[in-house]
Design a protein around this motif. Structure first.
Motif, short mmCIF file in Angstrom:
data_model
loop_
_atom_site.label_atom_id
_atom_site.label_comp_id
_atom_site.label_asym_id
_atom_site.label_seq_id
_atom_site.Cartn_x
_atom_site.Cartn_y
_atom_site.Cartn_z
N VAL A 81 -31.31 -4.54 12.54
CA VAL A 81 -30.14 -5.38 12.79
C VAL A 81 -30.53 -6.85 12.74
N TRP A 82 -31.67 -7.16 13.34
CA TRP A 82 -32.18 -8.52 13.33
C TRP A 82 -33.64 -8.49 12.87
N ASP A 83 -33.99 -9.39 11.95
CA ASP A 83 -35.38 -9.58 11.54
C ASP A 83 -35.52 -11.05 11.11
N SER A 86 -32.77 -12.81 9.32
CA SER A 86 -31.53 -13.11 10.04
C SER A 86 -31.42 -14.58 10.41
N TRP A 87 -32.54 -15.28 10.40
CA TRP A 87 -32.54 -16.69 10.78
C TRP A 87 -32.55 -17.62 9.56
N ALA A 92 -27.31 -19.12 11.78
CA ALA A 92 -28.16 -18.29 12.63
C ALA A 92 -28.20 -18.86 14.04
N HIS A 100 -37.45 -16.28 17.71
CA HIS A 100 -36.87 -15.31 16.78
C HIS A 100 -37.25 -13.92 17.28
N ASP A 104 -33.21 -3.27 16.24
CA ASP A 104 -32.77 -2.21 15.34
C ASP A 104 -31.98 -1.16 16.10
#
Length: 321
Positions: A81-83, A86-87, A92, A100, A104
């Motif tokens: 979901v975020w890695d 994502s930024w 973001a 950061h 998942d």
């Protein structure tokens, strides 16, 4: 071979005279034969430890080679979901200090990996373990769910019986059956004794065939394993076995070759005696260590997840030698 034209008997008929532990620990009991694992039994299990070597028995979820599951269930899917990507965008989120993170999700059958069954997972005749009405399973298990097992935890002396080594094969093939007499003969060959209240751990290495065969593994699916007989059930009752642990998806021969009945021991042992079932364990490293030094007993510890009203739960059991 079973006559394919012969109708399989109903479990109500086949197990009409089978022993039960219903009421043995009171009308409200929901953990069954795990009641045998008293504080004294936990301490007996600890006495099996002499090296401190630790083996985790869960099969990996999301194995690149595939996840063996019961036919009709799908392997778990894990999604990031975020890695770090994502930024990348201007919108973001910004955390003070520049944090950061990764996150998942997983979508899975609760019994789609190494797992414990709830005692209310299977039934016949309209009654689950301890005589609770099967209607208590509607919409979730109000009785005999996996939650009481998770709340209690499981710990005691574990004994590994290596049926693949006993039969002289790398992996037991489909439909290969054995019984309590075979277990005791294998134990004698290994130089270990199955004692009352032991957590019984059985290695077949049958799932090696899953990794070798892929989808063809499910063609005419019938796992090997323990085969029902009144004598085998009475042996479990006399030995007061609290927990049956195997490396199989179903813990027993899928379809009995003599009666044609499916998963008879799920009912004779779990539903009637309250024996906890642990399935799809990875016993390979543990078995290799036991074979190397001839020590086949250990301290077994496990706790499924506390999931409200669930019929099963993932688990990562631990064997400490």
């Amino acid at each position: 071979m079973t006559d394919s034209t012969k109708k399989a008997p109903e479990l109500t008929e086949l197990l009409a005279d089978s022993p039960t532990n219903w009421g043995k620990w009171g009308p409200d009991d929901q953990v069954g034969s795990l009641n045998y694992l008293t504080n004294a039994e936990v301490l007996r299990g600890i006495k099996s430890v002499n090296s401190g070597d630790l083996f985790t028995l869960q099969r990996m979820i999301g194995d690149p080679k595939g996840d063996p599951v019961w036919p009709g269930r799908e392997p778990a899917t894990v999604e990031m979901v975020w890695d770090e990507a994502s930024w990348d965008g201007e919108g973001a989120p910004q955390f003070p200090g520049g944090l950061h993170y990764a996150d998942d999700t997983m979508h899975a059958f609760l019994q789609g990996s190494t797992q414990y069954d709830a005692l209310g997972h299977v039934w016949y005749g309209g009654k689950i373990y301890n005589g609770y009405d099967a209607r208590t399973t509607v919409g979730g298990l109000d009785k005999a769910s996996v939650e009481p097992i998770a709340e209690r935890g499981v710990a005691g002396r574990g004994v590994l019986i290596d049926m693949a080594r006993y039969f002289g094969v790398d992996a037991l093939p489909a439909r290969k059956t054995f019984d309590h007499n075979d277990l005791m003969a294998a134990a004698a060959q290994q130089g270990v004794t199955i004692e009352k209240h032991d957590i019984l751990v059985i290695r077949t290495n049958h799932l090696q065939l899953f990794f070798e065969q892929g989808d063809a593994f499910y063609d005419d699916f019938c796992e090997p394993g323990l085969q029902y007989s009144p004598e085998l059930v009475q042996w479990f009752q006399d030995m007061e076995i609290p927990n049956l642990v195997t490396d199989l998806i179903g813990n027993e021969v899928t379809t009995d070759p003599d009666t044609g009945v499916s998963l008879t021991l799920h009912n004779a042992l779990m539903r009637n005696l309250g024996v906890a079932f642990s399935e799809i364990c990875d016993l390979e490293k543990l078995a290799a260590a036991c074979a190397a030094d001839g020590k086949w007993d250990f301290f077994y510890v496990a706790a499924p997840l506390k999931i409200n009203r669930a019929s099963g739960s993932p688990v990562n059991p631990v064997a400490i030698r």
